[in-house]
Design a protein around this motif. Structure first.
Motif, PDB file in Angstrom:
ATOM      1  N   VAL A 152       0.840  -1.203   0.000  1.00  0.00           N
ATOM      2  CA  VAL A 152       0.000   0.000   0.000  1.00  0.00           C
ATOM      3  C   VAL A 152       0.874   1.252   0.000  1.00  0.00           C
ATOM      4  O   VAL A 152       1.888   1.322   0.695  1.00  0.00           O
ATOM      5  CB  VAL A 152      -0.930   0.010   1.234  1.00  0.00           C
ATOM      6  N   GLY A 153       0.463   2.245  -0.795  1.00  0.00           N
ATOM      7  CA  GLY A 153       1.163   3.523  -0.833  1.00  0.00           C
ATOM      8  C   GLY A 153       2.308   3.602  -1.813  1.00  0.00           C
ATOM      9  O   GLY A 153       2.911   4.665  -1.974  1.00  0.00           O
ATOM     10  N   THR A 154       2.611   2.514  -2.496  1.00  0.00           N
ATOM     11  CA  THR A 154       3.703   2.513  -3.465  1.00  0.00           C
ATOM     12  C   THR A 154       3.174   2.790  -4.874  1.00  0.00           C
ATOM     13  O   THR A 154       1.991   2.583  -5.154  1.00  0.00           O
ATOM     14  CB  THR A 154       4.419   1.149  -3.472  1.00  0.00           C
ATOM     15  N   PRO A 155       4.042   3.245  -5.777  1.00  0.00           N
ATOM     16  CA  PRO A 155       3.606   3.419  -7.166  1.00  0.00           C
ATOM     17  C   PRO A 155       3.105   2.112  -7.778  1.00  0.00           C
ATOM     18  O   PRO A 155       2.164   2.110  -8.570  1.00  0.00           O
ATOM     19  CB  PRO A 155       4.879   3.903  -7.869  1.00  0.00           C
ATOM     20  N   GLU A 156       3.725   0.997  -7.388  1.00  0.00           N
ATOM     21  CA  GLU A 156       3.306  -0.296  -7.900  1.00  0.00           C
ATOM     22  C   GLU A 156       1.870  -0.632  -7.479  1.00  0.00           C
ATOM     23  O   GLU A 156       1.118  -1.211  -8.250  1.00  0.00           O
ATOM     24  CB  GLU A 156       4.257  -1.392  -7.424  1.00  0.00           C
ATOM     25  N   ARG A 157       1.502  -0.230  -6.262  1.00  0.00           N
ATOM     26  CA  ARG A 157       0.137  -0.503  -5.800  1.00  0.00           C
ATOM     27  C   ARG A 157      -0.867   0.327  -6.592  1.00  0.00           C
ATOM     28  O   ARG A 157      -1.954  -0.158  -6.928  1.00  0.00           O
ATOM     29  CB  ARG A 157       0.018  -0.187  -4.308  1.00  0.00           C
ATOM     30  N   ARG A 158      -0.514   1.559  -6.911  1.00  0.00           N
ATOM     31  CA  ARG A 158      -1.418   2.385  -7.725  1.00  0.00           C
ATOM     32  C   ARG A 158      -1.561   1.799  -9.116  1.00  0.00           C
ATOM     33  O   ARG A 158      -2.674   1.775  -9.663  1.00  0.00           O
ATOM     34  CB  ARG A 158      -0.902   3.825  -7.784  1.00  0.00           C
ATOM     35  N   GLN A 159      -0.471   1.305  -9.687  1.00  0.00           N
ATOM     36  CA  GLN A 159      -0.545   0.642 -10.980  1.00  0.00           C
ATOM     37  C   GLN A 159      -1.385  -0.632 -10.889  1.00  0.00           C
ATOM     38  O   GLN A 159      -2.171  -0.936 -11.783  1.00  0.00           O
ATOM     39  CB  GLN A 159       0.864   0.300 -11.479  1.00  0.00           C
ATOM     40  N   THR A 186      -3.901  -1.258  -8.888  1.00  0.00           N
ATOM     41  CA  THR A 186      -5.319  -0.898  -8.840  1.00  0.00           C
ATOM     42  C   THR A 186      -5.819  -0.478 -10.211  1.00  0.00           C
ATOM     43  O   THR A 186      -6.927  -0.843 -10.626  1.00  0.00           O
ATOM     44  CB  THR A 186      -5.552   0.235  -7.831  1.00  0.00           C
ATOM     45  N   TYR A 187      -4.999   0.284 -10.924  1.00  0.00           N
ATOM     46  CA  TYR A 187      -5.390   0.721 -12.274  1.00  0.00           C
ATOM     47  C   TYR A 187      -5.648  -0.472 -13.194  1.00  0.00           C
ATOM     48  O   TYR A 187      -6.710  -0.571 -13.816  1.00  0.00           O
ATOM     49  CB  TYR A 187      -4.289   1.606 -12.866  1.00  0.00           C
ATOM     50  N   ALA A 204       2.475  -4.377 -12.986  1.00  0.00           N
ATOM     51  CA  ALA A 204       2.478  -3.589 -11.747  1.00  0.00           C
ATOM     52  C   ALA A 204       3.738  -3.853 -10.941  1.00  0.00           C
ATOM     53  O   ALA A 204       3.688  -4.384  -9.839  1.00  0.00           O
ATOM     54  CB  ALA A 204       1.234  -3.889 -10.912  1.00  0.00           C
TER      55      ALA A 204
END
Length: 223
Positions: free
Chosen positions: A86-93, A95-96, A164
């Motif tokens: 959670v909170g990493t760029p990989e986690r945002r990717q 979710t996308y 991701a």
């Protein structure tokens, strides 16, 4: 124990693969498409009102929609596996891509399938007209959209080989079906070495092979 309500040649193959990667025990209840309409059988509506696969049941819980199922399985059984921190760029990717797969990638692929099927489903005397119209719509509207998406996948996969981060995640499992379908229906492999390498890599995974063996014939595995 989880029961996967599994339709042949469908998105539910991804759920079997996810469970195999996590080593989570599960049962499979098999359903077959109508050979003429290719639709799911009415029996699936007894599990969920929309009668669409995948559906999983876990005790008294019923979950439909692939993305929601993936999130549920990871939350309850994943123990932090196959999902970035959670909170990493990989986690945002992550979710996308989890939502993009069905929200953006699949609609043009579905349109491609529908327009390809229209001529043969039409009465013989209007078939040439339907074929001409379908072909025109594909060429002018559907195919350009598909090319845009496939080029996008190729570019993203060129970074690390996964969607991701540097390792396999459930986002890759979610994205497997659009890429497999595009390889079969839309020549996604032509001139896109990173898409080809991605599919070869996931198809070689032992967990993918186990899911394939348990799930039965799956035409996209040869993409």
């Amino acid at each position: 124990m989880i029961t996967v309500h599994h339709l042949n040649n469908s998105r539910s193959q991804r759920i079997l693969w996810l469970l195999e990667e996590l080593g989570v025990p599960y049962d499979i209840r098999f359903y077959k498409r109508d050979p003429k309409t290719m639709q799911a059988p009415p029996a699936l509506k007894k599990i969920h009102p929309l009668g669409k696969s995948p559906i999983v049941t876990d005790d008294d819980i019923t979950i439909a929609e692939t993305g929601a199922i993936v999130e549920y399985i990871l939350e309850r059984y994943g123990q932090g596996r196959l999902i970035p921190t959670v909170g990493t760029p990989e986690r945002r990717q992550f979710t996308y891509w989890l939502h993009y797969a069905e929200g953006s990638a699949m609609p043009p692929l579905l349109l491609k399938l529908i327009f390809n099927m229209l001529p043969e489903k039409s009465p013989f005397f209007v078939r040439p007209i339907v074929k001409a119209i379908s072909g025109g719509v594909e060429k002018q509207l559907v195919d350009p959209q598909l090319k845009m998406h496939m080029d996008f996948w190729e570019s993203e996969l060129s970074r690390s080989g996964w969607f991701a981060g540097p390792n396999l995640s459930a986002a890759d499992i979610q994205m497997s079906f659009p890429l497999e379908a595009a390889a079969t229906r839309a020549d996604a492999l032509i001139g896109r070495p990173h898409i080809r390498a991605f599919l070869e890599r996931i198809h070689a995974r032992p967990a993918y092979q186990r899911a394939l063996k348990k799930g039965g014939p799956y035409e996209y595995a040869n993409s």
